[in-house]
Write a protein that holds these residues in place. Structure first.
Motif, PDB file in Angstrom:
ATOM      1  N   UNK A  42      37.056  80.117  93.854  1.00 11.74           N
ATOM      2  CA  UNK A  42      35.974  78.392  93.731  1.00 11.74           C
ATOM      3  C   UNK A  42      36.849  77.875  92.263  1.00 11.74           C
ATOM      4  N   UNK A  43      37.384  78.588  91.346  1.00 12.69           N
ATOM      5  CA  UNK A  43      37.844  77.050  90.243  1.00 12.69           C
ATOM      6  C   UNK A  43      38.821  76.904  90.518  1.00 12.69           C
ATOM      7  N   UNK A  44      39.783  77.499  91.108  1.00 10.06           N
ATOM      8  CA  UNK A  44      40.638  76.117  92.238  1.00 10.06           C
ATOM      9  C   UNK A  44      40.190  75.645  92.890  1.00 10.06           C
ATOM     10  N   UNK A  45      39.078  75.608  93.497  1.00 10.38           N
ATOM     11  CA  UNK A  45      39.081  74.671  94.343  1.00 10.38           C
ATOM     12  C   UNK A  45      37.848  73.411  94.188  1.00 10.38           C
ATOM     13  N   UNK A  46      37.324  74.356  93.440  1.00 13.26           N
ATOM     14  CA  UNK A  46      36.621  72.768  92.408  1.00 13.26           C
ATOM     15  C   UNK A  46      37.692  71.985  91.709  1.00 13.26           C
ATOM     16  N   UNK A  47      38.316  72.661  91.256  1.00 14.72           N
ATOM     17  CA  UNK A  47      39.497  71.736  89.917  1.00 14.72           C
ATOM     18  C   UNK A  47      40.347  70.952  91.553  1.00 14.72           C
ATOM     19  N   UNK A  48      40.474  71.333  92.370  1.00 11.08           N
ATOM     20  CA  UNK A  48      41.723  70.627  92.773  1.00 11.08           C
ATOM     21  C   UNK A  48      40.619  69.227  93.555  1.00 11.08           C
ATOM     22  N   UNK A  49      40.004  69.111  93.593  1.00  5.77           N
ATOM     23  CA  UNK A  49      38.657  68.323  93.953  1.00  5.77           C
ATOM     24  C   UNK A  49      38.509  67.255  93.250  1.00  5.77           C
ATOM     25  N   UNK A  89      29.465  62.877  90.705  1.00  2.58           N
ATOM     26  CA  UNK A  89      30.964  62.274  90.491  1.00  2.58           C
ATOM     27  C   UNK A  89      30.905  61.317  89.555  1.00  2.58           C
ATOM     28  N   UNK A  90      31.173  62.253  88.286  1.00  2.00           N
ATOM     29  CA  UNK A  90      32.022  62.359  86.698  1.00  2.00           C
ATOM     30  C   UNK A  90      33.042  62.978  87.219  1.00  2.00           C
ATOM     31  N   UNK A  91      33.888  62.741  87.595  1.00  2.00           N
ATOM     32  CA  UNK A  91      35.559  63.298  87.841  1.00  2.00           C
ATOM     33  C   UNK A  91      36.152  63.867  86.831  1.00  2.00           C
ATOM     34  N   UNK A  92      36.187  63.106  86.012  1.00  2.00           N
ATOM     35  CA  UNK A  92      36.964  63.395  84.494  1.00  2.00           C
ATOM     36  C   UNK A  92      35.948  64.442  83.817  1.00  2.00           C
ATOM     37  N   UNK A  93      34.570  64.049  83.679  1.00  2.00           N
ATOM     38  CA  UNK A  93      33.932  65.546  82.852  1.00  2.00           C
ATOM     39  C   UNK A  93      34.326  66.671  83.705  1.00  2.00           C
ATOM     40  N   UNK A  94      34.068  66.771  84.790  1.00  2.14           N
ATOM     41  CA  UNK A  94      34.492  68.139  85.826  1.00  2.14           C
ATOM     42  C   UNK A  94      36.060  68.633  85.507  1.00  2.14           C
ATOM     43  N   UNK A  95      36.946  67.629  86.047  1.00  6.39           N
ATOM     44  CA  UNK A  95      38.385  68.014  85.430  1.00  6.39           C
ATOM     45  C   UNK A  95      38.015  68.755  84.356  1.00  6.39           C
ATOM     46  N   UNK A  96      37.718  68.006  83.095  1.00  8.20           N
ATOM     47  CA  UNK A  96      37.604  68.672  81.979  1.00  8.20           C
ATOM     48  C   UNK A  96      37.613  70.094  81.801  1.00  8.20           C
ATOM     49  N   UNK A  97      36.354  70.685  82.423  1.00  7.48           N
ATOM     50  CA  UNK A  97      35.869  71.597  82.336  1.00  7.48           C
ATOM     51  C   UNK A  97      36.546  72.538  83.476  1.00  7.48           C
ATOM     52  N   UNK A  98      36.664  71.910  84.355  1.00 10.80           N
ATOM     53  CA  UNK A  98      37.261  72.922  85.729  1.00 10.80           C
ATOM     54  C   UNK A  98      39.103  73.402  85.227  1.00 10.80           C
ATOM     55  N   UNK A  99      39.130  72.157  83.657  1.00 15.66           N
ATOM     56  CA  UNK A  99      41.064  72.880  83.709  1.00 15.66           C
ATOM     57  C   UNK A  99      40.543  73.884  82.515  1.00 15.66           C
ATOM     58  N   UNK A 100      39.469  74.167  81.950  1.00 14.59           N
ATOM     59  CA  UNK A 100      38.952  75.321  80.671  1.00 14.59           C
ATOM     60  C   UNK A 100      39.387  76.200  81.532  1.00 14.59           C
ATOM     61  N   UNK A 101      38.209  76.395  82.958  1.00 13.92           N
ATOM     62  CA  UNK A 101      38.131  77.654  83.501  1.00 13.92           C
ATOM     63  C   UNK A 101      39.390  78.062  83.959  1.00 13.92           C
ATOM     64  N   UNK A 102      40.499  76.850  84.734  1.00 14.95           N
ATOM     65  CA  UNK A 102      40.819  77.664  85.024  1.00 14.95           C
ATOM     66  C   UNK A 102      42.509  78.038  84.098  1.00 14.95           C
ATOM     67  N   UNK A 103      42.191  77.483  82.832  1.00 21.82           N
ATOM     68  CA  UNK A 103      42.870  78.742  81.467  1.00 21.82           C
ATOM     69  C   UNK A 103      42.304  80.340  81.250  1.00 21.82           C
ATOM     70  N   UNK A 104      40.747  80.656  81.980  1.00 19.77           N
ATOM     71  CA  UNK A 104      40.654  81.974  81.684  1.00 19.77           C
ATOM     72  C   UNK A 104      40.872  82.311  82.917  1.00 19.77           C
ATOM     73  N   UNK A 105      40.801  82.174  84.118  1.00 19.28           N
ATOM     74  CA  UNK A 105      40.283  82.352  85.348  1.00 19.28           C
ATOM     75  C   UNK A 105      41.502  81.891  86.427  1.00 19.28           C
TER      76      UNK A 105
END
Length: 448
Positions: free
Chosen positions: A70-77, A49-65
């Protein structure tokens, strides 16, 4: 709705301008380990349920790949739960371009459009979902196990590279064949440094097999090979006109949202012209702790039994252990890695025993237009328990400095051009082991 659509487009364009060129996932094992650990951590944050922290981390991963499913799916959610609805739409649309027949994706996208107040787009997505599902109407918030099941339990990555090189001191020799060893001035035939042009070829393969879909355990392994050929015929007398190196390893990996433990049993061999070689066999390990998404602590070490085919006095046990810190910084997720390690050797002849240390640092800058620059530096000290030669009485001590950089231009996800420069200097109490060296290489690499 036009204003909202325009806003989404402008947001996407600005995001691409900030992060372009996107950095494809690296094939270096350490960096891939860090990325896998970050993905697991982001998924755990989202589940908790830590959506903001998950969003920040997925954004970093999205910039890399940005093309990682998996990154796009996690970022979308995560973007949906963090109320970043425009970015969630972009992530879902990216997935739908690759998987246009996945009903579940349309269902979740319809839900986001409803949160945006865009009923027309939501109804279009819901219609596509029902059509693909054979007319069945299901809850659009259901998880996308269909897509996740596409990810194979077996993951494999590899690189093949080839190129040309110049080495100012291919035999790592002193500047002259005449030197002082202890109280004696002697001439050592063929010892003087020899420059050479040459060529190289290398291949790497890494694999990981998860035990089952949700298992934290993986069976892992790697295989590597490298060949180098020198053009200077004077190296024939030293049986070092060409060299080969090979490695194979297998083991286990355990990964959680913030830690990774990897233990392998490896075998290596380094050979000169099939005439003389050094073989090594033993365990090695890595422990990574992601204290935060941007700060990692890495403990690494290894120990092996070495056998020298033509110098049995050097046979023995060699080992090292080190601690490193990795930082990610900047909008483009640059890297800085620094740390140190202790070295030790116990050879059959005590004069070859040594203890030592090494400190090193490396940056990785992700530059515009697909370039990556990786400057590095390392300083090593080795204290031997005996003299280097029978003519000397003082124990051998070496201080070695290495400075250089690697520059990579990524043509696309699979192909890249790479060049490397390294300056090395070794200052020893024995003149036989004093040398200076400049090394330059340039080539092409294909990754899969």
């Amino acid at each position: 709705m036009i204003e909202r659509s325009l806003s989404a487009i402008l947001f996407a364009v600005s995001l691409l301008l900030v992060t372009c060129p996107a950095f494809a996932a690296s094939n270096e094992p350490d960096r891939r380990i860090a990325a896998d650990s970050a993905k697991a951590e982001a998924a755990a944050l989202l589940d908790n349920g830590e959506a903001t922290a998950a969003y920040d981390l997925y954004m970093r991963l999205w910039r890399e790949a940005p093309d990682d499913d998996a990154v796009n799916l996690g970022l979308a959610r995560a973007a949906t739960k963090a109320k970043r609805f425009n970015l969630a739409v972009i992530a879902y649309e990216t997935l739908l371009e690759k998987y246009p027949k996945e009903a579940g994706l349309y269902g979740e996208l319809a839900h986001v459009y409803m949160l945006l107040g865009d009923r027309e787009s939501a109804e279009r997505c819901a219609s596509m979902m029902r059509s693909l599902a054979g007319g069945a109407s299901e809850e659009t918030s259901r998880t996308l196990d269909i897509l996740e099941e596409r990810y194979s339990l077996l993951q494999m990555h590899g690189t093949v590279r080839a190129g040309v090189l110049y080495d100012s001191n291919a035999n790592q020799g002193p500047r002259s064949e005449t030197m002082d060893l202890g109280d004696w001035r002697v001439t050592v035939e063929n010892a003087k440094e020899k420059e050479s042009f040459g060529a190289y070829f290398g291949a790497d393969l890494d694999f990981a097999r998860r035990f089952y879909r949700e298992s934290p355990w993986h069976l892992v392994g790697d295989a590597r090979a490298f060949w180098r050929g020198n053009a200077d015929s004077r190296l024939d007398d030293l049986h070092s006109r060409e060299s080969q190196w090979g490695r194979g390893a297998f083991g286990l990996r355990h990964m959680t949202s913030s830690t990774l433990t990897d233990v392998r049993l490896k075998g290596e061999i380094f050979d000169y012209e099939l005439y003389q070689n050094v073989s090594a066999f033993g365990p090695e390990g890595t422990f990574l702790w992601a204290a935060t998404p941007a700060f990692h602590l890495i403990t690494k070490g290894g120990i092996d039994k070495r056998v020298y085919s033509r110098d049995s006095d050097r046979n023995g046990v060699y080992g090292w252990i080190g601690e490193y810190a990795r930082f990610f910084f900047g909008a483009d997720n640059h890297e800085f890695l620094a740390g140190g390690r202790f070295l030790a050797a116990s050879a059959d002849r005590s004069d070859y025993n040594y203890d030592g240390w090494e400190v090193s640092a490396r940056f990785l800058f992700k530059l515009p237009y697909g370039f990556e620059l990786a400057p590095f530096a390392a300083y090593t000290g080795e204290n031997y328990h005996g003299p280097a030669t029978a003519l000397e009485t003082k124990n051998r001590e070496d201080k070695r400095l290495r400075l250089g950089y690697g520059l990579t231009y990524r043509i696309n996800e699979s192909w890249s051009l790479e060049t490397r420069y390294q300056y090395s200097t070794n200052d020893s109490t024995s003149n036989l082991y004093d040398y200076r060296q400049h090394y330059v290489s340039a080539g092409v690499a294909w990754s899969f």
